[in-house]
Design a protein around this motif. Structure first.
Motif, PDB file in Angstrom:
ATOM      1  N   CYS A  39       0.741  -1.253  -0.543  1.00 42.89           N
ATOM      2  CA  CYS A  39       0.148   0.085  -0.099  1.00 42.89           C
ATOM      3  C   CYS A  39       0.610   1.528  -0.168  1.00 42.89           C
ATOM      4  O   CYS A  39       0.758   2.283  -0.341  1.00 42.89           O
ATOM      5  CB  CYS A  39      -1.027  -0.242   1.169  1.00 42.89           C
ATOM      6  N   VAL A  40       2.191   1.313   0.875  1.00 42.68           N
ATOM      7  CA  VAL A  40       2.655   2.578   1.057  1.00 42.68           C
ATOM      8  C   VAL A  40       3.570   3.110   0.035  1.00 42.68           C
ATOM      9  O   VAL A  40       4.084   3.725  -0.749  1.00 42.68           O
ATOM     10  CB  VAL A  40       3.381   2.139   2.298  1.00 42.68           C
ATOM     11  N   ALA A  41       4.171   1.486  -0.651  1.00 42.33           N
ATOM     12  CA  ALA A  41       4.821   1.388  -2.252  1.00 42.33           C
ATOM     13  C   ALA A  41       3.908   2.968  -3.205  1.00 42.33           C
ATOM     14  O   ALA A  41       4.630   3.628  -4.391  1.00 42.33           O
ATOM     15  CB  ALA A  41       4.948   0.024  -2.492  1.00 42.33           C
ATOM     16  N   ALA A 101      -9.762  -0.585  -4.573  1.00 40.02           N
ATOM     17  CA  ALA A 101     -10.014   0.974  -5.146  1.00 40.02           C
ATOM     18  C   ALA A 101      -8.460   1.500  -5.741  1.00 40.02           C
ATOM     19  O   ALA A 101      -8.762   1.989  -6.647  1.00 40.02           O
ATOM     20  CB  ALA A 101     -10.962   2.004  -4.379  1.00 40.02           C
ATOM     21  N   THR A 102      -7.831   1.191  -5.309  1.00 43.61           N
ATOM     22  CA  THR A 102      -5.894   1.702  -5.399  1.00 43.61           C
ATOM     23  C   THR A 102      -5.830   0.558  -6.596  1.00 43.61           C
ATOM     24  O   THR A 102      -5.088   1.535  -7.272  1.00 43.61           O
ATOM     25  CB  THR A 102      -5.210   0.976  -3.805  1.00 43.61           C
ATOM     26  N   THR A 125      -4.090   7.720  -6.111  1.00 43.88           N
ATOM     27  CA  THR A 125      -3.823   6.623  -5.531  1.00 43.88           C
ATOM     28  C   THR A 125      -2.623   7.346  -3.933  1.00 43.88           C
ATOM     29  O   THR A 125      -2.765   6.284  -3.296  1.00 43.88           O
ATOM     30  CB  THR A 125      -2.227   6.572  -6.541  1.00 43.88           C
ATOM     31  N   GLY A 126      -2.674   8.259  -3.892  1.00 43.72           N
ATOM     32  CA  GLY A 126      -2.177   9.177  -2.680  1.00 43.72           C
ATOM     33  C   GLY A 126      -2.519   8.790  -1.524  1.00 43.72           C
ATOM     34  O   GLY A 126      -3.225   8.749  -0.718  1.00 43.72           O
ATOM     35  N   LEU A 127      -4.397   9.335  -2.170  1.00 38.86           N
ATOM     36  CA  LEU A 127      -5.902   9.254  -1.161  1.00 38.86           C
ATOM     37  C   LEU A 127      -6.017   7.795  -0.385  1.00 38.86           C
ATOM     38  O   LEU A 127      -5.661   7.845   0.541  1.00 38.86           O
ATOM     39  CB  LEU A 127      -6.732  10.066  -2.157  1.00 38.86           C
ATOM     40  N   LEU A 128      -5.626   7.146  -1.818  1.00 38.63           N
ATOM     41  CA  LEU A 128      -6.164   5.826  -1.203  1.00 38.63           C
ATOM     42  C   LEU A 128      -4.622   5.129  -0.649  1.00 38.63           C
ATOM     43  O   LEU A 128      -5.202   3.970  -0.015  1.00 38.63           O
ATOM     44  CB  LEU A 128      -6.365   5.011  -2.211  1.00 38.63           C
ATOM     45  N   SER A 129      -3.718   5.446  -0.536  1.00 39.07           N
ATOM     46  CA  SER A 129      -2.460   4.945   0.302  1.00 39.07           C
ATOM     47  C   SER A 129      -2.535   4.537   1.741  1.00 39.07           C
ATOM     48  O   SER A 129      -1.538   4.411   2.348  1.00 39.07           O
ATOM     49  CB  SER A 129      -1.415   4.783  -0.287  1.00 39.07           C
ATOM     50  N   VAL A 130      -3.065   5.828   2.487  1.00 39.17           N
ATOM     51  CA  VAL A 130      -3.393   5.918   3.739  1.00 39.17           C
ATOM     52  C   VAL A 130      -4.442   4.306   4.668  1.00 39.17           C
ATOM     53  O   VAL A 130      -4.126   4.088   5.324  1.00 39.17           O
ATOM     54  CB  VAL A 130      -4.614   6.817   4.520  1.00 39.17           C
TER      55      VAL A 130
END
Length: 439
Positions: A39-41, A101-102, A125-130
């Motif tokens: 996820c963080v990648a 969604a990511t 992608t930035g929003l969902l990477s949390v």
């Protein structure tokens, strides 16, 4: 044979403190660690690809750099508006929905025909990477109290490795099949991850008796109501500011006349950040043993002393690498200890606690990066090291001020921390004096 309906375990909708204390199996912990890393990648694949993407889509260098900016903005919004949902919704369904969604946002980036759609995909992608920050308190909820620090440390190891390996994997895939291949493979990986998480994770329902607007508002109130959260958020903010000061300025130093490294060589220096993965494991285990005070003291001293090594690193690669490793160890030591403590505060509010803490933490990183850019332009590497040392001293002072309010054990710990700060400052002064004499 599958158990009957009457034997099926009920949905876990009570506070973690009264759940069975066996904790998750090793396979589940490793899966959570891998999921956090993936996820963080998602937020780091773009960094080595900016030049290639700009050339392919006809974007200017400035427009291409916005890929990183919009990802960070999306991540900040996710910290505020998505993380609190973990206290309200069934956790497995929320996580799987976000990872699915990511996968879609990465696919959008992979097929983007122009810069506008590419930026939209990066922001989403930035929003969902949390999702990574939702999985960490999920792991804390599943853990028994005596193993929470170790499990959080293991999961955070995945986060550190995800950040480190994302750039390397992105570069390798782009060399083989182009930048679109990077996002296509990442989208497929997130799709597979969604299926695995849905099958392997238990159901865990949030217990907050609030509607969503009240949930978001209550996140800010937690900083007022919980002194430990407030102090640890401030400490985390300063620690991440130190981290960002280093990594924002390092490229300028290494590409300068003293070292003359290429961009590829500068990228390799980031692998020394793997020391943070070791620190995450150690800090988690120490937290389980009730040694959070000792870990905080040791990390604060190491953070301060690291700038004493980094200062002569302008002329010595060995000292520079030693300072990077020590700073990464200290930063992760502080961060994991903070998480172990704040997750013990309010089991029913871990999503909001994470949101409050990580928002402050992320703000520290942004402030550190901004200050580093200004200070480096005016005072060079010496000014950067002075800035980092000041932030480290500020962290020590916040810690001293917080424990001074503890009536029974504060005096003893106050002297311990004061001694640690003095020791760290002495090391810093000694290295600076030796450097002055040598030059």
């Amino acid at each position: 044979m599958a158990p009957s309906a009457a034997q099926q375990p009920p949905l876990q909708n009570v506070a973690p403190a009264i759940r069975p204390r066996t904790g998750p199996g090793r396979g589940t912990v490793l899966l959570l660690s891998a999921a956090v890393g993936l996820c963080v990648a998602s937020n780091y694949y773009a960094q080595p690809l900016l030049g290639t993407v700009a050339g392919d889509l006809g974007m200017s260098a400035t427009a291409a750099s916005l890929i990183v900016t919009v990802s960070q903005i999306g991540y900040a919004l996710g910290l505020v508006f998505l993380l609190p949902l973990g206290d309200l919704l069934e956790r497995r369904r929320l996580v799987c929905g976000l990872t699915l969604a990511t996968s879609g946002s990465l696919a959008l980036t992979a097929i983007a025909p122009n810069g506008a759609l590419l930026l939209a995909g990066a922001a989403l992608t930035g929003l969902l990477s949390v999702t990574a920050q939702i999985l960490v308190p999920f792991a804390a909820d599943l853990a028994a109290p005596h193993q929470r620090g170790r499990i959080v440390g293991t999961v955070m190891t995945g986060l550190v490795l995800g950040m480190l390996l994302a750039r390397a994997a992105s570069g390798a895939l782009a060399t083989t099949g182009g930048w679109r291949t990077v996002y296509g493979v990442a989208a497929l990986a997130m799709l597979v991850l969604t299926a695995v998480l849905h099958r392997a994770l238990p159901q865990l329902r949030g217990t907050a008796a609030l509607r969503y607007p009240g949930l978001v508002r209550s996140t800010a109130r937690l900083l007022v109501e919980e002194p430990v959260l407030r102090v640890r958020a401030a400490i985390g903010m300063l620690a991440f500011a130190c981290f960002s000061v280093l990594w924002t300025s390092l490229a300028f130093l290494l590409s300068g006349p003293d070292h003359g490294w290429s961009e590829a060589e500068i990228g390799l220096i980031g692998l020394f950040g793997a020391a943070g993965a070791v620190a995450a494991q150690l800090a988690g285990r120490l937290a389980d043993r009730g040694l959070t005070t000792h870990t905080t003291i040791a990390s604060a001293v190491a953070l301060l002393a690291s700038w004493g090594l980094l200062l002569p690193g302008a002329h010595s690669l060995v000292l520079l690498i030693a300072g990077i490793v020590l700073l990464d160890l200290a930063h992760q030591g502080v961060h994991i200890t903070n998480q172990s403590l704040i997750y013990a505060l309010r089991p029913d509010a871990r999503g909001r606690i994470t949101s409050a803490y990580m928002t402050c933490y992320f703000a520290g990183g942004a402030i550190g990066s901004a200050l580093a850019a200004v200070v480096h332009a005016r005072a060079g590497w010496t000014g950067v090291c002075a800035l980092g040392a000041v932030l480290a001293v500020a962290l020590c002072l916040v810690w001293v001020a917080s424990i001074a309010r503890v009536p029974r054990t504060g005096s003893r710990e106050l002297w311990s921390v004061a001694g640690a700060v003095f020791l760290g400052a002495s090391v810093l002064a000694l290295i600076a004096a030796v450097l002055r004499l040598a030059l």
